[in-house]
Structures are given as structure tokens and as C-alpha cells.
Design an enzyme around this catalytic site. Structure first.
Site, short mmCIF file in Angstrom:
data_model
loop_
_atom_site.label_atom_id
_atom_site.label_comp_id
_atom_site.label_asym_id
_atom_site.label_seq_id
_atom_site.Cartn_x
_atom_site.Cartn_y
_atom_site.Cartn_z
CE LYS A 105 -15.45 20.80 7.43
NZ LYS A 105 -14.09 21.15 6.97
CB SER B 84 -0.95 -0.05 1.19
OG SER B 84 -1.97 0.92 1.05
#
Length: 337
Positions: free
Chosen positions: A223, A171
Site C-alpha cells: 500500500k 516525456s
């Protein structure tokens, strides 16, 4: 019962003593910290090629017969003198600077890595090399993105970068590795995992069952997407998935830019491979341990280990000592019982 009472009294005394010592040490540490905040962390430089040669010479001497040992000692001494008297016009060997990066979830080692790289870029030349011994299962995108960007500074200065992986570069760890000019991995090192994951618990149903309200106010449609305590909508899940896909696309584009020889669409499915399979897929360039690579490099380069020594926080060291003391108390109680 008397044994238990003795052990309890001993443990209580130990806790009180440790608490007192901890308070004193904390006060001392605060004073030292206030005096030493401006002191930079020391940079350790080790001549690895000299250490390896000294160990090899010691083994030769220890394993030689008494008759051979005297002659061998003279030969080694003469060799040292010849090296010290080398003509001033003799070309110096290029250098390989060895760094270490042990990654955690936050890529917290990047704070030391950035300073080590900045120092090396001031002295390394085009014939030198930087070798990063990398071990990381990945973690947060922004932390490993910064770590990869720090490594990219090396290539921009025209200095060769080699990344070696003995255990794992997955990763975010592989994001760092792919910046290198060459990736060297051990046969059973874990490589790949080019994907993005997000997971979190949700306590909304528990709060609702306990008749607890949770209010989340935002300015801006996106948000917040998924939350821990609020009720997650399908629209929020869709937006979160969209953000994951965008991050994955950026990850794949980053790898394409640095390893054009790699078929990213084939390997960017989140899967990981051992080093041998990773070499077949061109995720790595060569199968070899970091030790073998450095010994190979020692034939042409002088090796220098570089490490920014960051002392562990005082409270961490104190906690470790307390843990050891508690363990000794437990062992003593078992022996008495």
C-alpha cells in the site's frame, strides 16, 4: 525617517483598502458563482484564415504608392464580392481546427482539451483536420495519459490529427504528440525524454534526531513503498523501482503502438534531442514552425482557432492586482528616497 513614516502610512492605508475591496469582491463572487454554476464555459471560434488575409491586405494597401492604392483597393473589393457570389454548387474547402495545449506538471489543460475535442468530433468530417499546437515538458503520468487518450479519440473517428511543437514536447508531452498522424517540430524544439522519474525528500533522520516518532499503518503489503517521514527499507526501494520500470514499459509500448516507424529501444533512455536530431531519429516527421505549417495549410483549408475560454479564478486575478499595487508602492518609495 519622515519619508519612511510617510511610505509606511501609505502602505498601511493601501493594505486596508485592498483588504476591504477583497472582502467585497469575494462576497460578490460567491453570489455570482451560486447563480452561474450551471453556465457552460464559452467556446471561442476564430477564423484564422480571414485574419491572416486581412492583415496581408492591410500591409499591401499601406505599402502601396498613393496611385496604386486606389486600384488595389478596387481589386480587393471586387475579389471579396466574387467570393461572396460563389455559386451554391461550388465545393466547400475542408477545415483545419487549431487547438492549443500548454502543459504543466498536472496536465491541468486536459479539462479544456476534452471539451474542445468533444465539440469538434460532432462537426468535423473525414476531409477536415485537427491541428494541436503543443507545448509541454511533461508531468504526472495519469494526467498526460488522459490527455493522450483524448487525442486518440480523434484518430478513432477517422479525422487527421497533426501536432506541432515550437518549443518542447518531452516525456508526457511526447506521449501526447506520438498519437498524431504527423508530428511537426521547429528545428530547436526539445523532443523526447521518454522515461519515468520519481523523487522525494526523506525526513526520517531529522525526526529521529528530534526524538519525534512517525507511525504509518497500512493494510496490504505494498500500500505504501517510499515515504516522506518513515524509514525507507531496501524492499520498499526495490518495489518503487519495479513500479517505475513497469510504467516505463507501458510508456514504450504506447509509443510503439502509435509510431511503429520509431526504434523505441534506441530513444527510450530518458534522453532528449533538438528537433533536427529528433527528425533523424524519426521522433518527428517534419521540421517546420507551427506558423509555417498553418500558412501552408491555408492554401487548401479554412483555418479555425477553437478555444474553451475558462475565466481565471477571481482570487487569482485579485492577487495579481495586489501584487501590481505592492510593486507600485515599492517604486514610489524608491523614487521618494
Amino acid at each position: 525617517m519622515s519619508i519612511l513614516a510617510d511610505v509606511g502610512a501609505f502602505a498601511l492605508k493601501l493594505v486596508l483598502i485592498l483588504a476591504l475591496v477583497g472582502a467585497i469582491v469575494t462576497l460578490v463572487a460567491r453570489g455570482a458563482r451560486s447563480r452561474g454554476d450551471d453556465q457552460p464555459a464559452p467556446l471561442e471560434i476564430r477564423a484564422l484564415h480571414e485574419q491572416l488575409r486581412e492583415r496581408a491586405e492591410r500591409i499591401r494597401l499601406e505599402t502601396a504608392s498613393p496611385a496604386q492604392r486606389k486600384a488595389l483597393r478596387k481589386t480587393l473589393k471586387r475579389k471579396r464580392k466574387d467570393e461572396d457570389k460563389a455559386p451554391g454548387g461550388q465545393k466547400e474547402r475542408p477545415r483545419a481546427f487549431v487547438l492549443d495545449f500548454e502543459g504543466d506538471l498536472r496536465a491541468s489543460a486536459v479539462s479544456a482539451l476534452r471539451e474542445e475535442i468533444s465539440a469538434l468530433l460532432l462537426v468535423a468530417g473525414s476531409g477536415d483536420e485537427i491541428v494541436l499546437r503543443l507545448e509541454s515538458p511533461g508531468g504526472m503520468v495519469h494526467g498526460y495519459g488522459l490527455a493522450a487518450s483524448q487525442l486518440a479519440r480523434i484518430g478513432k473517428r477517422g479525422i487527421r490529427l497533426t501536432v506541432t511543437v515550437d518549443k518542447v514536447a518531452a516525456s508526457g508531452g511526447y506521449m501526447m504528440a506520438c498519437v498524431a498522424d504527423r508530428i511537426v517540430a521547429a528545428p530547436f524544439a526539445v523532443i523526447g525524454s521518454i522515461g519515468v522519474v520519481m523523487q522525494m525528500p526523506n525526513f526520517h533522520r531529522l525526526l529521529k534526531r528530534k526524538e519525534i516518532d512517525f507511525e504509518l499503518l497500512t493494510a496490504g503489503e505494498h500500500k505504501r513503498t517510499l515515504t516522506l517521514f518513515g524509514e525507507n527499507s531496501d524492499a520498499a526501494r526495490s518495489k518503487a523501482l519495479e513500479e517505475l520500470e513497469d510504467t516505463h514499459t507501458l510508456f514504450k509500448d504506447f509509443i510503439r503502438d502509435h509510431r511503429p516507424q520509431l526504434d523505441v529501444d534506441t530513444v527510450a533512455n530518458g534522453e532528449h534531442w533538438f528537433g533536427t536530431r529528433a527528425a533523424e531519429l524519426k521522433l518527428v516527421d517534419e521540421l517546420m514552425t507551427s506558423d509555417d505549417y498553418l500558412m501552408q495549410r491555408m492554401e487548401t483549408h479554412d483555418l479555425f482557432g477553437v478555444r474553451l475560454r475558462q475565466p481565471r479564478p477571481l482570487m487569482q486575478r485579485l492577487a495579481e492586482r495586489v501584487s501590481m499595487a505592492v510593486q507600485r508602492v515599492r517604486e514610489a518609495a524608491l523614487l521618494r528616497a
